[in-house]
Design a protein around this motif. Structure first.
Motif, PDB file in Angstrom:
ATOM      1  N   GLY A  36      31.761  43.773  21.988  1.00  0.00           N
ATOM      2  CA  GLY A  36      32.822  43.235  21.730  1.00  0.00           C
ATOM      3  C   GLY A  36      32.987  43.389  20.159  1.00  0.00           C
ATOM      4  N   MET A  39      33.907  46.770  18.491  1.00  0.00           N
ATOM      5  CA  MET A  39      34.674  46.452  18.306  1.00  0.00           C
ATOM      6  C   MET A  39      35.646  45.642  17.038  1.00  0.00           C
ATOM      7  N   LYS A  43      37.237  47.552  13.673  1.00  0.00           N
ATOM      8  CA  LYS A  43      38.895  47.538  13.343  1.00  0.00           C
ATOM      9  C   LYS A  43      38.578  46.172  11.268  1.00  0.00           C
ATOM     10  N   SER A  69      45.358  47.505  14.250  1.00  0.00           N
ATOM     11  CA  SER A  69      45.926  47.206  15.709  1.00  0.00           C
ATOM     12  C   SER A  69      46.241  48.309  16.053  1.00  0.00           C
ATOM     13  N   PRO A  73      44.423  51.547  18.960  1.00  0.00           N
ATOM     14  CA  PRO A  73      44.577  50.642  20.266  1.00  0.00           C
ATOM     15  C   PRO A  73      44.062  50.083  20.936  1.00  0.00           C
ATOM     16  N   THR A  74      43.254  49.714  21.330  1.00  0.00           N
ATOM     17  CA  THR A  74      42.905  48.255  22.415  1.00  0.00           C
ATOM     18  C   THR A  74      41.711  49.920  23.003  1.00  0.00           C
ATOM     19  N   GLU A  75      42.395  50.318  23.375  1.00  0.00           N
ATOM     20  CA  GLU A  75      41.565  51.278  24.531  1.00  0.00           C
ATOM     21  C   GLU A  75      41.361  52.377  23.169  1.00  0.00           C
ATOM     22  N   LEU A  77      40.028  51.055  20.638  1.00  0.00           N
ATOM     23  CA  LEU A  77      38.747  50.366  19.879  1.00  0.00           C
ATOM     24  C   LEU A  77      37.227  50.686  20.761  1.00  0.00           C
ATOM     25  N   PHE A  78      37.638  50.705  21.943  1.00  0.00           N
ATOM     26  CA  PHE A  78      36.552  50.616  23.031  1.00  0.00           C
ATOM     27  C   PHE A  78      36.228  51.977  23.426  1.00  0.00           C
TER      28      PHE A  78
END
Length: 115
Positions: A36, A39, A43, A69, A73-75, A77-78
């Motif tokens: 986390g 990430m 970002k 963002s 996208p979150t995926e 970024l992960f």
């Protein structure tokens, strides 16, 4: 902004700057980076790079974060955080120590913010 500007200009990031960055993003203050936190670092550095370009989408940090963002996208970024961790975590314990970040963070961060 200084970290993002250095990455944009291809300048090296010093050990001291990486140590300061480590402490800023070690949000739970346990002296290790977890996913986390990685990430968030990726970002925010990416958003600072957008802001440094002078484009309208980077007029404020809030706009730059929104743009970051939408671009990462979150995926994704992960996935980038997993790769970042793999590059830095030489002890293979699933966490990045300050020493590991100081030694391997520059290259890992450079790769993470490249889209």
């Amino acid at each position: 902004m200084g970290l993002a500007r250095a990455l944009l200009n291809g300048r090296p990031i010093g050990t001291r700057a990486l140590a300061v960055t480590f402490h800023l993003y070690d949000t739970d203050k346990d002296c290790v980076f977890r996913l986390g936190e990685i990430m968030l670092l990726i970002k925010e550095v990416y958003a600072a790079m957008i802001q440094d370009t002078g484009l309208a989408e980077g007029a404020t940090m809030d706009l730059a974060l929104q743009s970051a963002s939408s671009r990462i996208p979150t995926e994704l970024l992960f996935e980038k955080a997993l790769i970042f961790r793999r590059q830095c975590d030489q002890s293979n314990d699933g966490r990045i120590s300050k020493g590991e970040f100081a030694a391997f963070g520059h290259q890992a961060l450079l790769e993470a913010v490249t889209i």
